[in-house]
Design a protein around this motif. Sequence first.
Motif, PDB file in Angstrom:
ATOM      1  N   VAL A 278      38.092  37.911  34.402  1.00 47.50           N
ATOM      2  CA  VAL A 278      37.712  39.324  34.528  1.00 47.50           C
ATOM      3  C   VAL A 278      38.367  40.148  33.430  1.00 47.50           C
ATOM      4  CG1 VAL A 278      37.937  41.395  35.946  1.00 47.50           C
ATOM      5  CG2 VAL A 278      37.236  39.262  37.008  1.00 47.50           C
ATOM      6  N   VAL A 279      39.670  39.968  33.254  1.00 45.96           N
ATOM      7  CA  VAL A 279      40.358  40.805  32.269  1.00 45.96           C
ATOM      8  C   VAL A 279      40.035  40.380  30.842  1.00 45.96           C
ATOM      9  CG1 VAL A 279      42.231  41.350  33.856  1.00 45.96           C
ATOM     10  CG2 VAL A 279      42.454  39.389  32.355  1.00 45.96           C
ATOM     11  N   THR A 280      39.560  39.148  30.653  1.00 47.17           N
ATOM     12  CA  THR A 280      39.214  38.685  29.296  1.00 47.17           C
ATOM     13  C   THR A 280      37.847  39.192  28.879  1.00 47.17           C
ATOM     14  OG1 THR A 280      40.540  36.687  29.584  1.00 47.17           O
ATOM     15  CG2 THR A 280      38.917  36.664  27.827  1.00 47.17           C
ATOM     16  N   THR A 281      36.817  38.823  29.616  1.00 47.85           N
ATOM     17  CA  THR A 281      35.460  39.239  29.248  1.00 47.85           C
ATOM     18  C   THR A 281      35.121  40.614  29.803  1.00 47.85           C
ATOM     19  OG1 THR A 281      34.539  38.089  31.171  1.00 47.85           O
ATOM     20  CG2 THR A 281      34.646  36.863  29.114  1.00 47.85           C
ATOM     21  N   GLY A 282      35.740  40.974  30.934  1.00 53.16           N
ATOM     22  CA  GLY A 282      35.391  42.235  31.587  1.00 53.16           C
ATOM     23  C   GLY A 282      35.785  43.461  30.810  1.00 53.16           C
ATOM     24  N   SER A 283      36.867  43.378  30.030  1.00 57.93           N
ATOM     25  CA  SER A 283      37.288  44.541  29.270  1.00 57.93           C
ATOM     26  C   SER A 283      36.278  44.918  28.196  1.00 57.93           C
ATOM     27  CB  SER A 283      38.659  44.293  28.638  1.00 57.93           C
ATOM     28  OG  SER A 283      38.626  43.106  27.880  1.00 57.93           O
ATOM     29  N   ALA A 300      31.578  46.258  37.811  1.00 62.18           N
ATOM     30  CA  ALA A 300      32.807  45.534  38.139  1.00 62.18           C
ATOM     31  C   ALA A 300      32.517  44.352  39.060  1.00 62.18           C
ATOM     32  CB  ALA A 300      33.798  46.483  38.801  1.00 62.18           C
ATOM     33  N   ALA A 301      31.584  44.538  40.002  1.00 65.74           N
ATOM     34  CA  ALA A 301      31.242  43.457  40.936  1.00 65.74           C
ATOM     35  C   ALA A 301      30.588  42.291  40.216  1.00 65.74           C
ATOM     36  CB  ALA A 301      30.315  43.985  42.033  1.00 65.74           C
ATOM     37  N   VAL A 302      29.707  42.601  39.259  1.00 65.96           N
ATOM     38  CA  VAL A 302      29.045  41.542  38.494  1.00 65.96           C
ATOM     39  C   VAL A 302      30.076  40.722  37.726  1.00 65.96           C
ATOM     40  CG1 VAL A 302      27.545  41.104  36.505  1.00 65.96           C
ATOM     41  CG2 VAL A 302      26.804  42.660  38.301  1.00 65.96           C
ATOM     42  N   GLU A 303      30.988  41.410  37.066  1.00 61.78           N
ATOM     43  CA  GLU A 303      32.009  40.696  36.300  1.00 61.78           C
ATOM     44  C   GLU A 303      32.903  39.874  37.213  1.00 61.78           C
ATOM     45  OE1 GLU A 303      33.817  38.896  33.573  1.00 61.78           O
ATOM     46  OE2 GLU A 303      32.339  40.380  32.935  1.00 61.78           O
ATOM     47  N   ALA A 304      33.264  40.425  38.375  1.00 62.98           N
ATOM     48  CA  ALA A 304      34.109  39.687  39.318  1.00 62.98           C
ATOM     49  C   ALA A 304      33.402  38.430  39.818  1.00 62.98           C
ATOM     50  CB  ALA A 304      34.483  40.574  40.497  1.00 62.98           C
ATOM     51  N   CYS A 305      32.119  38.565  40.161  1.00 61.77           N
ATOM     52  CA  CYS A 305      31.361  37.415  40.672  1.00 61.77           C
ATOM     53  C   CYS A 305      31.140  36.371  39.592  1.00 61.77           C
ATOM     54  CB  CYS A 305      30.021  37.879  41.239  1.00 61.77           C
ATOM     55  SG  CYS A 305      30.170  38.841  42.749  1.00 61.77           S
ATOM     56  N   ALA A 306      30.777  36.843  38.391  1.00 59.68           N
ATOM     57  CA  ALA A 306      30.549  35.896  37.303  1.00 59.68           C
ATOM     58  C   ALA A 306      31.841  35.177  36.937  1.00 59.68           C
ATOM     59  CB  ALA A 306      29.985  36.632  36.088  1.00 59.68           C
ATOM     60  N   VAL A 540      41.286  40.929  50.498  1.00 62.97           N
ATOM     61  CA  VAL A 540      42.116  40.489  49.366  1.00 62.97           C
ATOM     62  C   VAL A 540      41.197  39.910  48.297  1.00 62.97           C
ATOM     63  CG1 VAL A 540      44.144  39.175  48.666  1.00 62.97           C
ATOM     64  CG2 VAL A 540      43.929  39.931  51.030  1.00 62.97           C
ATOM     65  N   ALA A 541      40.404  40.749  47.677  1.00 61.69           N
ATOM     66  CA  ALA A 541      39.435  40.318  46.661  1.00 61.69           C
ATOM     67  C   ALA A 541      40.030  40.561  45.276  1.00 61.69           C
ATOM     68  CB  ALA A 541      38.121  41.072  46.847  1.00 61.69           C
ATOM     69  N   LEU A 542      40.878  39.650  44.816  1.00 60.27           N
ATOM     70  CA  LEU A 542      41.661  39.894  43.609  1.00 60.27           C
ATOM     71  C   LEU A 542      40.782  40.074  42.372  1.00 60.27           C
ATOM     72  CD1 LEU A 542      44.646  37.410  44.117  1.00 60.27           C
ATOM     73  CD2 LEU A 542      44.489  39.827  44.710  1.00 60.27           C
ATOM     74  N   ALA A 543      39.722  39.265  42.243  1.00 65.42           N
ATOM     75  CA  ALA A 543      38.841  39.392  41.081  1.00 65.42           C
ATOM     76  C   ALA A 543      38.109  40.728  41.101  1.00 65.42           C
ATOM     77  CB  ALA A 543      37.844  38.240  41.051  1.00 65.42           C
ATOM     78  N   ALA A 544      37.646  41.142  42.279  1.00 65.04           N
ATOM     79  CA  ALA A 544      36.956  42.428  42.395  1.00 65.04           C
ATOM     80  C   ALA A 544      37.907  43.582  42.110  1.00 65.04           C
ATOM     81  CB  ALA A 544      36.350  42.573  43.791  1.00 65.04           C
ATOM     82  N   PHE A 545      39.147  43.456  42.553  1.00 62.93           N
ATOM     83  CA  PHE A 545      40.127  44.512  42.298  1.00 62.93           C
ATOM     84  C   PHE A 545      40.436  44.621  40.809  1.00 62.93           C
ATOM     85  CE2 PHE A 545      42.109  44.003  46.809  1.00 62.93           C
ATOM     86  CZ  PHE A 545      40.961  44.558  47.353  1.00 62.93           C
ATOM     87  N   ALA A 546      40.508  43.476  40.118  1.00 64.00           N
ATOM     88  CA  ALA A 546      40.749  43.498  38.673  1.00 64.00           C
ATOM     89  C   ALA A 546      39.588  44.181  37.953  1.00 64.00           C
ATOM     90  CB  ALA A 546      40.935  42.073  38.152  1.00 64.00           C
ATOM     91  N   GLY A 547      38.358  43.876  38.386  1.00 64.57           N
ATOM     92  CA  GLY A 547      37.192  44.531  37.803  1.00 64.57           C
ATOM     93  C   GLY A 547      37.180  46.020  38.093  1.00 64.57           C
ATOM     94  N   ALA A 548      37.594  46.390  39.312  1.00 62.07           N
ATOM     95  CA  ALA A 548      37.634  47.807  39.688  1.00 62.07           C
ATOM     96  C   ALA A 548      38.631  48.575  38.831  1.00 62.07           C
ATOM     97  CB  ALA A 548      37.994  47.941  41.165  1.00 62.07           C
ATOM     98  N   ALA A 549      39.736  47.923  38.479  1.00 66.41           N
ATOM     99  CA  ALA A 549      40.738  48.587  37.638  1.00 66.41           C
ATOM    100  C   ALA A 549      40.160  48.915  36.263  1.00 66.41           C
ATOM    101  CB  ALA A 549      41.971  47.697  37.501  1.00 66.41           C
ATOM    102  N   ILE A 550      39.357  47.999  35.725  1.00 61.07           N
ATOM    103  CA  ILE A 550      38.746  48.239  34.418  1.00 61.07           C
ATOM    104  C   ILE A 550      37.648  49.296  34.527  1.00 61.07           C
ATOM    105  CG2 ILE A 550      37.430  47.175  32.534  1.00 61.07           C
ATOM    106  CD1 ILE A 550      38.818  44.520  33.248  1.00 61.07           C
ATOM    107  N   ALA A 551      36.837  49.207  35.593  1.00 60.02           N
ATOM    108  CA  ALA A 551      35.719  50.142  35.771  1.00 60.02           C
ATOM    109  C   ALA A 551      36.160  51.490  36.331  1.00 60.02           C
ATOM    110  CB  ALA A 551      34.681  49.528  36.702  1.00 60.02           C
ATOM    111  N   ARG A 552      37.414  51.553  36.827  1.00 61.59           N
ATOM    112  CA  ARG A 552      37.942  52.772  37.453  1.00 61.59           C
ATOM    113  C   ARG A 552      37.074  53.186  38.650  1.00 61.59           C
ATOM    114  NH1 ARG A 552      39.766  56.360  32.128  1.00 61.59           N
ATOM    115  NH2 ARG A 552      41.210  54.794  31.308  1.00 61.59           N
ATOM    116  N   THR A 553      36.863  52.222  39.518  1.00 62.99           N
ATOM    117  CA  THR A 553      36.082  52.449  40.734  1.00 62.99           C
ATOM    118  C   THR A 553      36.947  52.104  41.936  1.00 62.99           C
ATOM    119  OG1 THR A 553      35.195  50.194  40.585  1.00 62.99           O
ATOM    120  CG2 THR A 553      33.871  51.969  39.630  1.00 62.99           C
ATOM    121  N   PRO A 554      36.596  52.566  43.138  1.00 66.04           N
ATOM    122  CA  PRO A 554      37.384  52.240  44.335  1.00 66.04           C
ATOM    123  C   PRO A 554      37.427  50.726  44.563  1.00 66.04           C
ATOM    124  CG  PRO A 554      35.861  54.036  44.787  1.00 66.04           C
ATOM    125  CD  PRO A 554      35.500  53.507  43.439  1.00 66.04           C
ATOM    126  N   PRO A 555      38.611  50.137  44.669  1.00 72.21           N
ATOM    127  CA  PRO A 555      38.721  48.676  44.791  1.00 72.21           C
ATOM    128  C   PRO A 555      37.948  48.089  45.972  1.00 72.21           C
ATOM    129  CG  PRO A 555      40.849  49.632  44.295  1.00 72.21           C
ATOM    130  CD  PRO A 555      39.923  50.778  44.582  1.00 72.21           C
TER     131      PRO A 555
END
Length: 673
Positions: A278-283, A300-306, A540-555
Amino acid sequence: MSEASQPAAAGRLEYEEVKEYSFLEELLVSKRVNLTYIIMLVCCTISIALALFHLFIALYGTPEGRSFRSVHLSVMLVLAILVNPLFRSSHKDPILQSGDPRNLLRTAGFGIDMVLVALVIAVQVWTLWDIDAFQMRLGSKDPTDMMFGGILIALVLEATRRAVGIAMVCVTGFFIVHTLYSHYFFGIFYGPPTRFAKYIDVMFVSSNGIFGIPLHVAATYIVLFIVFGGVLIRSGAGRFFIDLAVALTGHRIGGPAKAATLSSAFMGTVSGSAVANVVTTGSFTIPLMKKTGYRGKFAAAVEACASSGGQITPPIMGAAAFIIAENLQVSYFTVIIAAAIPAFLYFVTVYFMVHLEAEKHGIESIPAERLPQVMEVLKGGWHLLLSLVILIAFLMMGYTPMKSAFWGILSLIALSFFHPGTRMSPVDILAAFETGVRSTVAVTVACACAGIIIGSIFASGFGLKFTQSVIDMSGGNLPLLLTMTAVASILLGMGMTTTAVYITVAALIVPSLEQIGVNIIAAHMFAFYFGVVSTITPPVALAAFAGAAIARTPPMATAFEATKVGIAKYLVPFAFIYNPSLLIEGPIWMTVVSTALVLIGLWVLSLGLEGWCRGRLGPAPRAVLLLSALFLMVPITAAPFGIPGAVIVAAGLIASGGIYFWRRSVPVGQPAQ
């Protein structure tokens, strides 16, 4: 890591690639020799030495098993302590700084770290001083064995807390306490307690505890494959994968999200870490998706799922493929072949959801003039893919995973010289070894901690009782048992690494499935899938939370969106339990037919979930589509409720086909605003 940037003057889509942080490179440019420098030098030296040691072992064969695992674990424990210091956020935080009130605490933390490192060395010396005599004391230990055994358990737990997280320590702690004091528990947890002497026998001296199968696999297979991934990324494959994905999909409707799906799938083949992906390609991909019109939480959800798809994608599967093979007593190649179709179905479903969201909101493609050309991208990096081909070829020829990884790493280094843009210097190679080994620290300590869980279950006999209790509670009803198993696996998997999740659920969950006749590979894959799906499952959706941090959306909102986008991860396991042909078990024709039907079912499911098929769908058509999707996943050879599977599938095809072709005859609706 990649960061979206403004288009260059020529209009091309540009981003900056940042390589993984390397101690070696920082040491070479550092002008100050201080305590931080010394710690980095020690970590860098032992990391590179361990990588070279494992390469040597891969070529010439492993030494005595207990000694080999002990050396590997000791180095990893030292790295876990030094890289994750006590009372400091990282090893780079200053320990002594005049006037800082935190000096005393940081100094105390450093002192404790040094004591822990000394204890690791002491345990290692005691174990290896006379390894034959040590192993002969199984069942008749002296007090020093008991002391060092207890110290090692404590060291593993502390290293796990630092490198993995508190969740796994809590789970492990529960099993330790339960094993030693089970007579104080109630219900299915009640049982006779285990003497501490016997517990140390299992954990420290025998190969059923810390030094069991999980650590064996981490030391022999996983470390080399993660080093291979480190070398691949260091050679420039990260940028190559993203460029190739953008070139292949950017010109299509909703191209940025499709590029995110494809690039994360590529990265997942060598990484397997959801959050890292997530933090590599998602940024790069998340800001690009938002810029082209996707909702922030959907991006953010797409990046977390992918990205989380890397955990189920061959050849590494979050490093769990090797442990699955070891547990099943089958070849590693058998496991990755079985995992191929479910992983394909998962990524295709994410792709479907992305396409429908783009149609629904009128999201266009990236202008062609801003896209890299496929042939240009391939010209600059096609040779890197040959290393993956070589790796898989060696596995197919029957070589061990260790030797296959060895030749894969060597071929990758040699192939990097084919193009100036990927050519690796000696510093690049050593830095890749260093970062690869450091990336293995969390996996190794998690495997050692999982060994404590397995050993505790073995010593207390809880595994057999749990298996029988689950079967009794389900009344032997397979759907109910699968649902209970899925929920238990998700709960056990929250906040844990991929390998640790699988090891835990394999010990507790899989036996109950095997006992009622579920195909053994399907049983292991089912528990594995639901163990790792916690990365996109609230709370505890760690990948989704990481994506939310980049997208600045509610985790939490992002996590719920991710469960919808990644719906295939919840349904496909049920499909291959009832239809093992999806794991390439049985006739090939059945595998082809089943895959095609499930693929259609997932497309229909995507239409129903998105509520869009050339226009908005009302509640009734959506309900029909969702039900039809379930019908299409029924095996044609089954007969649920006495109705032939072929009839149920035909009903699903007719119902969903009717709605689809009805919508095809209607003008395309206006995009949703």
